[in-house]
Design a protein around this motif. Structure first.
Motif, mmCIF file in Angstrom:
data_model
loop_
_atom_site.group_PDB
_atom_site.id
_atom_site.type_symbol
_atom_site.label_atom_id
_atom_site.label_comp_id
_atom_site.label_asym_id
_atom_site.label_seq_id
_atom_site.Cartn_x
_atom_site.Cartn_y
_atom_site.Cartn_z
ATOM 1 N N SER A 29 0.826 -1.215 0.000
ATOM 2 C CA SER A 29 0.000 0.000 0.000
ATOM 3 C C SER A 29 0.859 1.263 0.000
ATOM 4 O O SER A 29 0.327 2.369 -0.006
ATOM 5 C CB SER A 29 -0.929 0.013 1.229
ATOM 6 O OG SER A 29 -0.162 0.006 2.425
ATOM 7 N N ARG A 30 2.172 1.086 -0.007
ATOM 8 C CA ARG A 30 3.097 2.222 0.035
ATOM 9 C C ARG A 30 4.193 2.000 -1.001
ATOM 10 O O ARG A 30 5.219 1.373 -0.715
ATOM 11 C CB ARG A 30 3.701 2.375 1.432
ATOM 12 C CG ARG A 30 2.663 2.717 2.494
ATOM 13 C CD ARG A 30 3.222 2.511 3.897
ATOM 14 N NE ARG A 30 2.275 2.922 4.914
ATOM 15 C CZ ARG A 30 1.243 2.196 5.322
ATOM 16 N NH1 ARG A 30 1.037 0.998 4.800
ATOM 17 N NH2 ARG A 30 0.419 2.647 6.261
ATOM 18 N N PRO A 31 4.007 2.513 -2.216
ATOM 19 C CA PRO A 31 4.955 2.235 -3.310
ATOM 20 C C PRO A 31 6.401 2.606 -2.987
ATOM 21 O O PRO A 31 7.318 1.844 -3.309
ATOM 22 C CB PRO A 31 4.408 3.089 -4.464
ATOM 23 C CG PRO A 31 2.959 3.237 -4.170
ATOM 24 C CD PRO A 31 2.858 3.294 -2.673
ATOM 25 N N VAL A 77 -0.815 -0.542 -8.827
ATOM 26 C CA VAL A 77 -2.098 -0.702 -8.140
ATOM 27 C C VAL A 77 -2.475 0.557 -7.372
ATOM 28 O O VAL A 77 -3.623 1.027 -7.450
ATOM 29 C CB VAL A 77 -2.054 -1.926 -7.199
ATOM 30 C CG1 VAL A 77 -3.281 -1.949 -6.292
ATOM 31 C CG2 VAL A 77 -1.958 -3.207 -7.999
ATOM 32 N N ASN A 78 -1.513 1.125 -6.630
ATOM 33 C CA ASN A 78 -1.811 2.342 -5.868
ATOM 34 C C ASN A 78 -2.150 3.508 -6.789
ATOM 35 O O ASN A 78 -3.026 4.315 -6.492
ATOM 36 C CB ASN A 78 -0.623 2.707 -4.981
ATOM 37 C CG ASN A 78 -0.620 1.978 -3.671
ATOM 38 O OD1 ASN A 78 -1.164 2.439 -2.678
ATOM 39 N ND2 ASN A 78 -0.015 0.800 -3.656
ATOM 40 N N GLY A 79 -1.451 3.582 -7.925
ATOM 41 C CA GLY A 79 -1.743 4.646 -8.880
ATOM 42 C C GLY A 79 -3.132 4.519 -9.477
ATOM 43 O O GLY A 79 -3.839 5.519 -9.660
ATOM 44 N N LEU A 80 -3.542 3.285 -9.764
ATOM 45 C CA LEU A 80 -4.872 3.060 -10.329
ATOM 46 C C LEU A 80 -5.968 3.315 -9.305
ATOM 47 O O LEU A 80 -6.996 3.936 -9.611
ATOM 48 C CB LEU A 80 -4.975 1.629 -10.866
ATOM 49 C CG LEU A 80 -4.125 1.305 -12.105
ATOM 50 C CD1 LEU A 80 -4.215 -0.180 -12.436
ATOM 51 C CD2 LEU A 80 -4.553 2.147 -13.305
ATOM 52 N N VAL A 81 -5.765 2.839 -8.082
ATOM 53 C CA VAL A 81 -6.771 3.013 -7.026
ATOM 54 C C VAL A 81 -6.959 4.491 -6.684
ATOM 55 O O VAL A 81 -8.086 4.985 -6.555
ATOM 56 C CB VAL A 81 -6.384 2.211 -5.767
ATOM 57 C CG1 VAL A 81 -7.292 2.578 -4.592
ATOM 58 C CG2 VAL A 81 -6.459 0.717 -6.046
ATOM 59 N N LYS A 82 -5.851 5.199 -6.548
ATOM 60 C CA LYS A 82 -5.910 6.614 -6.173
ATOM 61 C C LYS A 82 -6.015 7.547 -7.375
ATOM 62 O O LYS A 82 -6.060 8.768 -7.229
ATOM 63 C CB LYS A 82 -4.661 6.976 -5.354
ATOM 64 C CG LYS A 82 -4.566 6.201 -4.045
ATOM 65 C CD LYS A 82 -3.274 6.552 -3.297
ATOM 66 C CE LYS A 82 -3.179 5.754 -1.997
ATOM 67 N NZ LYS A 82 -1.907 6.049 -1.262
ATOM 68 N N LYS A 83 -6.017 6.947 -8.582
ATOM 69 C CA LYS A 83 -6.102 7.705 -9.828
ATOM 70 C C LYS A 83 -4.973 8.733 -9.953
ATOM 71 O O LYS A 83 -5.173 9.860 -10.397
ATOM 72 C CB LYS A 83 -7.461 8.404 -9.930
ATOM 73 C CG LYS A 83 -8.629 7.426 -9.966
ATOM 74 C CD LYS A 83 -9.963 8.158 -10.082
ATOM 75 C CE LYS A 83 -11.112 7.140 -10.141
ATOM 76 N NZ LYS A 83 -12.436 7.819 -10.251
#
Length: 455
Positions: A29-31, A77-83
């Motif tokens: 959850s933390r790139p 994943v984090n980029g997609l989830v948080k746009k």
């Protein structure tokens, strides 16, 4: 289930599984944290999960391969989830893409499609680390943190290697267990050999020394002094002539640019040399002297034997296919038929490029180097902050060490540590350049991207 796993796995792997798994889950959850774990895995070059150890046609998965995949997954994943997923732009991307595209295209004429595909996959790990770096290190806070991490990692592995010297090196030197003062005498850390480990230490020092010369924090300066001396000491114990020469080349660049760096380098090296002599046995000092003498006349050391044949084989491959080369992953398979001992790479980056990718590959590599250098020099010319200039010069020195040490070491675009360092250099160029432009705009010296004359 835990009991079943504990009986199936070796104790070391079980410990890694128990300790690392919660950290991996948390880092997903933390790139940037995933990227930090990746940085710490870089020196573990020799640790294979599959145990194939680069055998022909076998997939050899290392810990840093897994760490890279986890970091990529976390970032996407984090980029997609948080746009917020975006890709940093850089003039380096196009020549880098062309070079890797040519490598991929060479699969169509390489000696073994399977071996070539595995080799290309390994090269993708290196470029993935580069892309992760430029996309995750995007502001000054993370940049400074990443600089500190490189120094901390260098210090940690220096300590591990110091234990290796006492536990193994001194005894092996006394018994002359190695045929040419080899792996059992020379410090190799967790890398596949002393040469690669020495290269990694050089990269760390090209980051730590400019910071040492510019930091205003007394506590951090003390830490940097201790870290740099430790890394210099361990660099001596690698007995890697290529790494020594690379360090001298990088140190010369820093010394030419900064008197403070020159002073730090001279004093630090003298202290490291004195400590090395003080703690070493007579037989260990003899080993260091023999390796040093090999700088003047490499033929006196036994590890030199066979290298001329390897280089000749690579050049013959180039002569047989000068324009396009013999194809990715082919050197290792073809070298015996060209009169060479069997090696994955020919101990020379430039012969390797010419042999496998021909003049087209060499031209694309030189284009990448030229554009990188041009971008760095352009930013260096614009910077007014002397500390930032020196940091950028240190990164340039590290890139030069790669090109210089490539004359005598088996580089092949698989070096994830170099991918991270190259990415850090490009990220630094962009961050410093943007920061300088912002400063000029605030000072009223630039408007709409055009510099105004100072009145």
């Amino acid at each position: 289930m835990i009991g079943l796993v504990s009986t199936a796995l070796p104790p070391l792997y079980l410990l890694i599984l128990v300790v690392v798994t919660p950290c991996v889950i948390w880092s997903l959850s933390r790139p940037y944290l995933s990227y930090v774990f990746l940085l710490f895995s870089l020196p573990f070059f020799a640790y294979s999960i599959t145990g194939t150890q680069e055998e022909k046609g076998q997939i050899d998965i290392k810990f840093y391969d897994i760490a890279t995949i986890i970091a990529i997954f976390s970032w996407i994943v984090n980029g997609l989830v948080k746009k917020t997923l975006s890709f940093e732009k850089s003039p380096i991307i196009l020549p880098l893409f062309l070079l890797y595209a040519w490598m991929f295209f060479s699969l169509s004429w390489c000696y073994s499609f399977k071996v070539g595909t595995i080799d290309f996959a390994k090269k993708l790990i290196c470029v993935s680390v580069f892309l992760l770096t430029i996309n995750l290190v995007t502001d000054r806070k993370r940049l400074d943190m990443t600089f500190r991490l490189w120094t901390i990692i260098g210090l940690i592995y220096a300590f591990c290697s110091l234990w290796e010297v006492f536990h193994q090196g001194f005894g092996a030197a006394a018994a002359r267990l190695a045929e040419h003062w080899g792996e059992s005498v020379r410090t190799s850390g967790y890398a596949p050999g002393p040469n690669r480990f020495g290269f990694f230490l050089n990269l760390c020092m090209m980051i730590s020394i400019p910071q040492l010369a510019t930091t205003k924090s007394f506590k951090y300066k003390i830490f940097l002094i201790f870290s740099t001396i430790m890394m210099m000491l361990i660099l001596i114990t690698t007995m890697s002539r290529g790494a020594w020469a690379g360090f001298v080349a990088g140190a010369a660049i820093l010394s030419f640019y900064s008197r403070a760096c020159r002073k730090a380098l001279i004093i630090g090296f003298i202290i490291a040399a004195v400590i090395t002599v003080a703690i070493s046995t007579t037989s260990y000092i003899d080993a260091i002297y023999e390796r040093f003498a090999g700088l003047v006349d490499p033929s006196i050391t036994k590890d030199y034997h066979g290298k001329p044949e390897v280089w000749a084989a690579g050049l013959k491959m180039f002569q047989d296919s000068p324009l396009i080369g013999v194809g990715i992953g082919s050197f290792n398979l073809l070298s015996p038929s060209y009169g060479s001992t069997i090696l994955v790479l020919p101990h020379d980056l430039y012969i390797y490029i010419l042999a496998e990718f021909g003049l087209i590959g060499a031209a694309l590599f030189l284009l990448l180097v030229a554009i990188s250098l041009a971008e760095a020099l352009k930013t260096l010319k614009k910077l007014t902050n002397q500390s930032e200039k020196l940091i950028l010069v240190g990164l340039l020195a590290g890139l030069f060490i790669y090109c210089f040490q490539g004359l005598a070491i088996s580089f092949g675009f698989r070096e994830a540590d170099m991918g991270a360092f190259f990415g850090l250099a490009i990220a630094t160029i962009k961050i410093f350049g943007t920061q300088q432009l912002t400063t000029q705009i605030e000072a009223g010296k630039v408007t709409n991207g055009v510099e105004l004359p100072i009145t």
